[in-house]
Design an enzyme around this catalytic site. Sequence first.
Site, mmCIF file in Angstrom:
data_model
loop_
_atom_site.group_PDB
_atom_site.id
_atom_site.type_symbol
_atom_site.label_atom_id
_atom_site.label_comp_id
_atom_site.label_asym_id
_atom_site.label_seq_id
_atom_site.Cartn_x
_atom_site.Cartn_y
_atom_site.Cartn_z
ATOM 1 N N ASN A 156 1.176 -1.175 -0.627
ATOM 2 C CA ASN A 156 0.256 -0.039 0.357
ATOM 3 C C ASN A 156 0.774 1.168 -0.449
ATOM 4 O OD1 ASN A 156 0.598 -0.527 2.081
ATOM 5 N ND2 ASN A 156 -0.854 0.636 3.112
ATOM 6 N N GLU A 252 5.125 -4.614 12.092
ATOM 7 C CA GLU A 252 4.504 -3.469 11.849
ATOM 8 C C GLU A 252 2.986 -3.982 11.302
ATOM 9 O OE1 GLU A 252 4.352 -0.216 13.022
ATOM 10 O OE2 GLU A 252 6.833 -0.873 13.591
ATOM 11 N N CYS A 286 -3.052 1.823 6.985
ATOM 12 C CA CYS A 286 -3.066 0.783 7.805
ATOM 13 C C CYS A 286 -3.580 1.632 9.259
ATOM 14 C CB CYS A 286 -1.814 0.315 8.690
ATOM 15 S SG CYS A 286 -0.751 1.477 8.995
HETATM 16 N N1 LIG Z 1 1.202 -1.009 10.651
HETATM 17 C C1 LIG Z 1 1.754 -0.446 10.003
HETATM 18 O O1 LIG Z 1 2.322 -0.207 10.491
HETATM 19 C C2 LIG Z 1 1.534 -0.988 7.965
HETATM 20 C C3 LIG Z 1 1.466 -0.182 6.786
HETATM 21 C C4 LIG Z 1 0.707 -0.241 5.803
HETATM 22 C C5 LIG Z 1 -0.001 -1.699 6.118
HETATM 23 N N2 LIG Z 1 0.021 -2.650 6.900
HETATM 24 C C6 LIG Z 1 -0.979 -3.646 6.456
HETATM 25 O O2 LIG Z 1 -0.560 -4.552 6.020
HETATM 26 C C7 LIG Z 1 -1.720 -5.249 5.215
HETATM 27 C C8 LIG Z 1 -1.463 -5.094 3.671
HETATM 28 O O3 LIG Z 1 -0.817 -5.295 3.066
HETATM 29 P P1 LIG Z 1 -0.863 -6.203 2.581
HETATM 30 O O4 LIG Z 1 -1.643 -7.254 1.654
HETATM 31 O O5 LIG Z 1 0.180 -6.188 1.838
HETATM 32 O O6 LIG Z 1 -0.104 -7.789 3.379
HETATM 33 P P2 LIG Z 1 0.691 -9.404 2.862
HETATM 34 O O7 LIG Z 1 0.850 -9.533 4.557
HETATM 35 O O8 LIG Z 1 -0.370 -10.011 2.837
HETATM 36 O O9 LIG Z 1 1.778 -8.787 2.418
HETATM 37 C C9 LIG Z 1 2.874 -8.519 3.149
HETATM 38 C C10 LIG Z 1 4.083 -8.811 2.616
HETATM 39 O O10 LIG Z 1 4.780 -9.846 3.198
HETATM 40 C C11 LIG Z 1 4.890 -10.811 2.383
HETATM 41 N N3 LIG Z 1 4.259 -12.255 2.403
HETATM 42 C C12 LIG Z 1 3.392 -13.219 1.991
HETATM 43 N N4 LIG Z 1 3.216 -14.407 3.095
HETATM 44 C C13 LIG Z 1 4.715 -13.948 3.577
HETATM 45 C C14 LIG Z 1 4.606 -15.215 4.792
HETATM 46 N N5 LIG Z 1 4.199 -16.252 4.797
HETATM 47 N N6 LIG Z 1 6.189 -15.044 4.835
HETATM 48 C C15 LIG Z 1 6.849 -14.248 4.803
HETATM 49 N N7 LIG Z 1 6.043 -12.222 3.940
HETATM 50 C C16 LIG Z 1 5.029 -13.085 2.986
HETATM 51 C C17 LIG Z 1 4.016 -10.444 0.865
HETATM 52 O O11 LIG Z 1 4.862 -10.775 -0.428
HETATM 53 C C18 LIG Z 1 4.166 -9.155 1.340
HETATM 54 O O12 LIG Z 1 5.898 -8.504 0.963
HETATM 55 C C19 LIG Z 1 -2.622 -4.771 6.203
HETATM 56 O O13 LIG Z 1 -3.022 -5.793 7.179
HETATM 57 C C20 LIG Z 1 -1.747 -3.310 6.870
HETATM 58 O O14 LIG Z 1 -2.915 -3.094 8.313
HETATM 59 C C21 LIG Z 1 0.633 -2.464 8.539
HETATM 60 O O1 LIG Z 2 -0.308 2.045 6.053
HETATM 61 C C1 LIG Z 2 0.053 2.466 7.054
HETATM 62 C C2 LIG Z 2 0.969 3.414 6.817
HETATM 63 O O2 LIG Z 2 1.854 3.438 7.964
HETATM 64 C C3 LIG Z 2 0.476 5.034 7.056
HETATM 65 S S1 LIG Z 2 1.641 6.064 6.190
HETATM 66 O O3 LIG Z 2 1.367 5.853 4.999
HETATM 67 O O4 LIG Z 2 2.739 5.486 6.714
HETATM 68 O O5 LIG Z 2 1.521 7.238 7.037
#
Ligand SMILES: NC(=O)c1ccc[n+]([C@@H]2O[C@H](COP(=O)([O-])OP(=O)(O)OC[C@H]3O[C@@H](n4cnc5c(N)ncnc54)[C@H](O)[C@@H]3O)[C@@H](O)[C@H]2O)c1
Ligand SMILES: O=C[C@H](O)CS(=O)(=O)O
Length: 477
Positions: A156, A252, A286
Amino acid sequence: MQTFEQQKEFGLFINNQNKVTEQKLNVLDKYSLEPIAQVAHAGKNDVEEAVQGALEAFKIPLSPYERYQILQKAAARLREEQEAFANLLVKEVGKPINEARGEVSRSALTLEIAAEEGKRIAGEGVPIEAAPGSENRRAYTVRKPVGVIAAITPFNVPLNLVCHKIGPALASGNCVVLKPSDATPLVALKLAEIFKKAGLPSGRLQVLTGNGAEIGNWLLENNEVDMFTFTGSTSVGKYIKQNAGLRKVTLELGNNSASIVHHDTNIQAAAKAVAQKSFNNAGQVCISVQRVFVHQSIHDEFVQHLRAATESIQVGDPGKETTDVGPMISEEAAQRVEDWVEEAVQEGAKVQVGGRRKEAVFYPTVLTNVTEKMRVSYDEVFGPVVCVESYTEEEESIQKVNNSDYGLQAGIFTNDLNFALQAAEEIEVGGVIINDTPGYRVDHMPYGGVKNSGTGKEGPKYAIEEMTEEKLIVWNR
Ligand SMILES: NC(=O)c1ccc[n+]([C@@H]2O[C@H](COP(=O)([O-])OP(=O)(O)OC[C@H]3O[C@@H](n4cnc5c(N)ncnc54)[C@H](O)[C@@H]3O)[C@@H](O)[C@H]2O)c1
Ligand SMILES: O=C[C@H](O)CS(=O)(=O)O
């Protein structure tokens, strides 16, 4: 020679070289859904080569000032190439162009902050002589880089969240093996090229593209990896923690952010802020506002303003200067959000605006009559949907915010200082934002969640603490 933008095929980035693999992965334009490029699909040997190269690079230390210079050069180059990076984000994420420009400029700042923080890594004096029998001793601590860090990032915010990992890791003398999201690997590869041009020695940054679960498992199996820094879904984060053994892990993860809107606030301003932070990047943030708890005395007026603010949002082609909300990351993701909204409606929720989908575009949606038992409230929607509920007592609003498995950030709009500070004390999250939404983030602040939202902090200063080990040195004089 082709420019990055003209290239249609990309290899792995290992030891500052482009390594082509037989198997490839398509990267789609998220609005037209047409393929725009192919990237390499790493195998187990590639993962081992990348980790080994990082380990070799770690043996040749770079001084803090050298790291500072490289990070500053990379940041400057990122600023020079802002438009090219932004156009890439428009295509591979579907992020509206203005938001994409904002991400590039934040990413450069993240690298600049990391560069500065890298010059301030310090231990402390320990008054060890205060212990009886230790009068002749002196002690202090130093911070040492952990070594090879595996950084795994989501789709994202694929540039800035990568910078939040590689910036502090490189600034503190570590080497990084980066695995960007399969959906958005191009900006990470372009960033690696920038680091190479900025003079980063071979092996200090490796980029592996391919299947997340496969690469993740190969990295977990490799004992030369000293730490995992992961941003992504809670389920994958838990899997990494369970399999990382005693190695350091920063996670995160997911979230379903809440905002309280109290009766004494500027209702229209709060509604506008909520609309903006519920729908940017099509709600795929997120700290997107997903749940809003509004005092019952202002509920209807707030909904009226929120509806008006939502109706004014321009939806469509992310490449257009006027677009506010573009597509979600895939048609399946938009379909999932549509299903969850339909389920909520069957359970009694009311669609005030939106609720419809065209391919990967889900229209910004405001739901009322939502209860905490509905999936759109208790689970992470990660789409352009905001749910409004009402409360009567102040304490009840705090309980509603806390009635969540997640805890990244929360917001409260009120002019009542006592209520604001009481809520800030009692809400179970990593950060409380008073008089703004939970969607507020600047890149040097400590940032990270509690509960299912993760563990450990980002923001370069705090990430450097996670990425270094404190070592005690005692001198017996
Ligand atoms: N807390 C934060 O700062 C933050 C920031 C951005 C996104 N997010 C979270 O990320 C999620 C959305 O992103 P997404 O759909 O890309 O997440 P995802 O967990 O599907 O993928 C994240 C990364 O992990 C990899 N991955 C997938 N399976 C894996 C495994 N078994 N082992 C290791 N790596 C693996 C993916 O290829 C990708 O690079 C949402 O839940 C969002 O809240 C959190
Ligand atoms: O998706 C979550 C991100 O951490 C928010 S931000 O783009 O860093 O503000």
